[in-house]
Design a protein around this motif. Sequence first.
Motif, PDB file in Angstrom:
ATOM      1  N   VAL A 112       0.829  -1.203   0.000  1.00 27.73           N
ATOM      2  CA  VAL A 112       0.000   0.000   0.000  1.00 27.73           C
ATOM      3  C   VAL A 112       0.863   1.253   0.000  1.00 27.73           C
ATOM      4  N   SER A 113       0.455   2.240  -0.801  1.00 30.82           N
ATOM      5  CA  SER A 113       1.086   3.556  -0.791  1.00 30.82           C
ATOM      6  C   SER A 113      -0.008   4.612  -0.743  1.00 30.82           C
ATOM      7  N   ILE A 114       0.353   5.805  -0.276  1.00 35.88           N
ATOM      8  CA  ILE A 114      -0.644   6.861  -0.103  1.00 35.88           C
ATOM      9  C   ILE A 114      -0.068   8.199  -0.542  1.00 35.88           C
ATOM     10  N   GLU A 115      -0.923   9.037  -1.078  1.00 32.63           N
ATOM     11  CA  GLU A 115      -0.542  10.390  -1.490  1.00 32.63           C
ATOM     12  C   GLU A 115      -1.608  11.365  -0.979  1.00 32.63           C
ATOM     13  N   PHE A 244      -9.137   5.038  -4.000  1.00 33.23           N
ATOM     14  CA  PHE A 244      -8.153   3.966  -3.855  1.00 33.23           C
ATOM     15  C   PHE A 244      -8.372   2.951  -4.969  1.00 33.23           C
ATOM     16  N   HIS A 247      -3.261  -1.549  -8.687  1.00 30.44           N
ATOM     17  CA  HIS A 247      -2.466  -1.288  -9.887  1.00 30.44           C
ATOM     18  C   HIS A 247      -1.267  -2.233  -9.918  1.00 30.44           C
ATOM     19  N   GLN A 254      -0.476  -4.024  -6.184  1.00 27.52           N
ATOM     20  CA  GLN A 254      -0.212  -2.951  -5.246  1.00 27.52           C
ATOM     21  C   GLN A 254      -1.485  -2.110  -5.124  1.00 27.52           C
ATOM     22  N   TYR A 255      -1.589  -1.357  -4.035  1.00 34.96           N
ATOM     23  CA  TYR A 255      -2.797  -0.583  -3.775  1.00 34.96           C
ATOM     24  C   TYR A 255      -2.408   0.865  -3.485  1.00 34.96           C
ATOM     25  N   ARG A 256      -3.102   1.757  -4.136  1.00 34.64           N
ATOM     26  CA  ARG A 256      -2.778   3.177  -4.052  1.00 34.64           C
ATOM     27  C   ARG A 256      -3.947   3.962  -3.469  1.00 34.64           C
ATOM     28  N   LEU A 258      -5.259   7.784  -3.038  1.00 33.47           N
ATOM     29  CA  LEU A 258      -5.054   9.139  -3.541  1.00 33.47           C
ATOM     30  C   LEU A 258      -6.015  10.081  -2.823  1.00 33.47           C
TER      31      LEU A 258
END
Length: 311
Positions: A112-115, A244, A247, A254-256, A258
């Motif tokens: 997981v990533s976050i912006e 979210f 991708h 992976q999970y993003r 935004l």
Amino acid sequence: MSKKHQYKPGEFQWAFLLPQYWGLWIAIVSLMLLAILPWAIQYRLAKLLGHLAFKRLESRRKTTVRNLEVCFPEWSPEQVQEHARQVFIDMMLGVFETLNAWYSPQWFNNRVSIEGLEHITHAQAAGHGVLLLGTHSTLLDAGGYICSQYFEPDVVYRPQNNPLLDMLIYRCRATIYANQIDHDDMRGLIRHLKDGHAIWYSPDQDFGLKQGVMAPFFGTPAATVTAHRRLLKISKAVAIPLYFYRHGDINNPQYRILIEPAVANLPSDDELDDAIRVNQIIEQQLRIAPTQYMWFHRRFKTRPKGYEKIY
């Protein structure tokens, strides 16, 4: 408490042990077992089930195809069919991802990533509640889980008709969301916003025009809810877009997350302009991963006099 059930949400009832519920109990145990399967097997099962659902669920398939034709006129008929089929596959993938979030959450570690998290933290630090403008994603509660790794989200939910299923989902979601707010509990929703909570809210479905207006959605007029304007005005909360999506390589997804800046001047004095702006936000989100949205809902079902029928 929902009018449908005369018990507290998540409360166990001895009646759930009656034979009428045994089939559902078996299904529940089966789903729990599916959550411990390797992703490679989950993906193959989801793809198989997605193809089967696309073939068998004729009404949902037709609705999905029609929605995509209306919203993406630049796609060829072949592209529409291909994307429509993928919607059903993504929906089934979302079921497995939700099971993983409920029963095997460690699967999401390092995926997981976050912006844009600062937009939520700054708003809450300033004493504002946050209404997270999101969509009905095929990721379902997996999206809520990955968000919960960075902040405490509340969620607005609609109780299930089956009381045992409602209990199960409520209890599983309790491990993800700080609070679950019945969609009929407007006072509770406003109270949580006034208390500075961040609440996931999806104003992207057709609930008629009793609390909405006709506003363009992908260029086509659609009944658009405006209840969030009242919530924001009363609670003094801010509206922050949240999206979210999955991708990358499907074998190692992976999970993003935004998160965008708070929407300026919402609510304004113009109800239609606000509806247009919110729809534009949702459009921008959906273009990121078009098939990870529940297109099988009749988004354009409300057609007042003078509007062409879509379905």
